[in-house]
Design a protein around this motif. Structure first.
Motif, short mmCIF file in Angstrom:
data_model
loop_
_atom_site.label_atom_id
_atom_site.label_comp_id
_atom_site.label_asym_id
_atom_site.label_seq_id
_atom_site.Cartn_x
_atom_site.Cartn_y
_atom_site.Cartn_z
N UNK A 176 61.99 32.33 36.39
CA UNK A 176 61.98 32.16 35.02
C UNK A 176 60.60 32.51 34.45
N UNK A 177 59.70 32.95 35.51
CA UNK A 177 58.12 33.20 35.09
C UNK A 177 57.56 31.79 34.19
N UNK A 178 58.17 30.86 34.51
CA UNK A 178 57.35 29.70 33.99
C UNK A 178 56.25 28.80 34.98
N UNK A 179 56.38 29.39 36.26
CA UNK A 179 55.41 28.93 37.17
C UNK A 179 54.85 29.99 38.20
N UNK A 180 53.50 29.88 38.61
CA UNK A 180 53.06 30.63 39.56
C UNK A 180 52.76 29.90 41.00
N UNK A 181 53.49 30.52 41.89
CA UNK A 181 53.32 29.74 43.02
C UNK A 181 52.34 30.52 44.16
N UNK A 182 51.27 29.71 44.63
CA UNK A 182 50.35 30.55 45.38
C UNK A 182 50.29 29.73 46.78
N UNK A 183 50.55 30.57 47.74
CA UNK A 183 50.54 30.03 49.25
C UNK A 183 49.04 30.31 49.46
N UNK A 184 48.42 29.47 50.27
CA UNK A 184 47.11 29.34 50.51
C UNK A 184 46.97 29.01 51.99
N UNK A 185 46.45 30.25 52.99
CA UNK A 185 46.66 30.01 54.29
C UNK A 185 45.50 28.91 54.72
N UNK A 186 44.56 29.09 53.92
CA UNK A 186 43.31 28.16 54.47
C UNK A 186 43.45 26.71 54.06
N UNK A 187 44.29 26.42 53.21
CA UNK A 187 44.30 25.04 52.52
C UNK A 187 45.51 24.42 53.19
N UNK A 188 46.75 25.19 53.70
CA UNK A 188 47.87 24.78 54.17
C UNK A 188 48.56 23.90 52.86
N UNK A 189 48.77 24.82 51.80
CA UNK A 189 49.29 24.06 50.86
C UNK A 189 49.95 25.53 50.04
N UNK A 190 51.01 25.36 49.15
CA UNK A 190 51.40 26.26 48.21
C UNK A 190 51.04 25.32 46.69
N UNK A 191 50.24 26.11 46.20
CA UNK A 191 49.85 25.57 44.85
C UNK A 191 50.79 26.09 43.62
N UNK A 192 51.23 25.27 42.78
CA UNK A 192 52.11 25.86 41.84
C UNK A 192 51.61 25.37 40.34
N UNK A 193 51.34 26.27 39.65
CA UNK A 193 50.86 26.52 38.27
C UNK A 193 51.81 26.69 37.16
N UNK A 194 51.84 25.93 36.25
CA UNK A 194 52.43 26.25 34.90
C UNK A 194 52.07 27.74 34.45
N UNK A 195 52.84 28.42 34.19
CA UNK A 195 52.43 29.61 33.74
C UNK A 195 53.10 30.00 32.30
N UNK A 196 51.78 30.12 31.24
CA UNK A 196 52.31 30.10 29.83
C UNK A 196 51.87 31.49 29.25
N UNK A 197 52.90 32.73 29.56
CA UNK A 197 52.26 33.92 29.06
C UNK A 197 51.96 34.12 27.52
N UNK A 198 52.12 33.14 26.83
CA UNK A 198 51.79 33.36 25.51
C UNK A 198 50.40 33.05 25.18
N UNK A 199 49.69 32.30 26.22
CA UNK A 199 48.40 31.98 26.24
C UNK A 199 47.36 32.72 26.49
N UNK A 200 46.05 32.90 26.18
CA UNK A 200 45.11 33.84 26.29
C UNK A 200 44.58 33.72 28.21
#
Length: 376
Positions: free
Chosen positions: A176-200
């Motif tokens: 739904x493009x309301x989140x951005x999921x970021x696998x990080x190999x160094x941190x051993x994490x998938x970071x999930x960010x709320x994604x607000x396309x109308x924001x600057x």
């Protein structure tokens, strides 16, 4: 009667048209490659025909095509004295040619992943060595503006050679493009960010969450099931696939399964991951000493995987692969042996058969196929 015949002929013509696509191949340019290669791919035969290529783009290793097929975006995977960049191209569908529009600094060394929103308003790049990600506004012309947001990761893992700091390896938008999921190999994490396309500044860094991988596993790429209820993470260093239930922007662990045989003793280096269009099968590429595609069946109710087997990629270092829009073919980019190998996919069993068709390209890395048919 004449109308019925004409309608049938028209339907057959459209059916044939719908099985022809443009294939874009991103490469490393240090050993003879000219950049991005464009081919015509015929899903009726599994054959590809060269159309054009760029000649002045450095290390366009990963690509993203706009939903309307008019623009292509590429990372320029450089660092140090030649900083990382991202490039924007317009694409002439009639003639199959790319035209460079502009470049922008990526904000970190060695960008290795790029994605574009469906409305072509934002492009997101992940910088591997920089350990950060950058978000670019896109002009109506397809050109990239300077990044509007640069988000730095910090952290490390137990492997001092590979996980001495953060290493962003992918930037994947939720269905739904309301989140951005970021696998990080160094941190051993998938970071999930709320994604607000109308924001600057679209990423809400204050409300981010994360899914923690097994220490030393090295999250790399991530793919969503077509039903949007499950997400699958390729863990590069441990050679495993982690299964998550995805709901309300959160990842809930379900299963972890090896992408290698139980008796495998060689070096691991898992890479890419994709599901079939019908969601019944999942595929994962293994580099290192395996050089194969792992094949899994998918339980559509639970998301859990069951191993089906392995297919040699007929080459070395299968960096990325893709399934064509019809679901009938799987194409693998063997980086070390300079070939894209084309397999026929059995939709009932998920298994692969080598068609014998090859695309010879120096250092192929990323494969992207246009979703729109074309005619000549």
């Amino acid at each position: 009667m004449r109308f019925i015949i004409l309608s049938a002929l028209s339907a057959l013509s459209l059916q044939g048209l719908a099985q022809k696509y443009y294939l874009f191949i991103g490469t490393y340019t240090g050993k003879g490659s000219k950049g991005i290669y464009v081919y015509r791919f015929d899903a009726a035969t599994g054959k590809a025909e060269w159309v054009s290529n760029t000649d002045s783009v450095s290390n366009p290793s990963f690509l993203a095509l706009s939903a309307n097929g008019k623009y292509l975006y590429a990372v320029n995977e450089n660092g140090g004295s030649e900083p990382g960049e991202v490039s924007a191209f317009s694409f002439d569908k009639a003639h199959g040619r790319l035209k460079l529009l502009n470049r922008q600094p990526s904000g970190g060394d060695h960008p290795c992943y790029i994605t574009v929103t469906r409305n072509n308003k934002w492009v997101v790049a992940g910088n591997y060595t920089g350990g950060n990600l950058s978000i670019f506004p896109v002009e109506a012309s397809g050109r990239l503006k300077p990044y509007a947001q640069l988000v730095q990761h910090s952290g490390s893992g137990p492997n001092p050679d590979r996980q001495e700091k953060a290493h962003v390896h992918a930037t994947v938008l939720s269905p739904s493009e309301d989140r951005l999921l970021v696998p990080d190999l160094g941190m051993d994490k998938v970071v999930v960010y709320p994604f607000r396309p109308a924001s600057g500044k679209p990423l809400d860094t204050l409300r981010r969450s994360s899914a923690v991988s097994k220490p030393g596993s090295g999250p790399r790429h991530l793919a969503f099931h077509p039903n949007g209820r499950f997400a699958y993470l390729m863990e590069e260093m441990s050679g495993t696939v982690a299964v998550y239930r995805y709901r309300q922007g959160k990842l809930e662990f379900v299963q972890r399964i090896s992408s290698h045989p139980a008796d495998f003793k060689g070096n691991m280096g898992s890479a890419d991951i994709h599901l079939s269009p019908d969601g019944k099968f999942l595929y994962a590429s293994n580099r290192g000493d395996a050089n194969n595609i792992a094949i899994f069946s998918v339980n559509s109710s639970t998301g859990r995987l069951a191993g089906k087997g392995w297919q040699s990629t007929q080459g070395k270092t299968p960096r990325n692969f893709m399934i064509d829009p019809t679901g009938n073919y799987l194409l693998v980019a063997n980086q070390q042996t300079n070939t894209v190998v084309i397999f026929k996919r059995n939709p009932a069993t998920g298994l692969l058969r080598d068609t014998g068709h090859r695309i010879e390209v120096p250092n192929p890395v990323c494969l992207v196929m246009g979703g729109e048919a074309f005619s000549r």
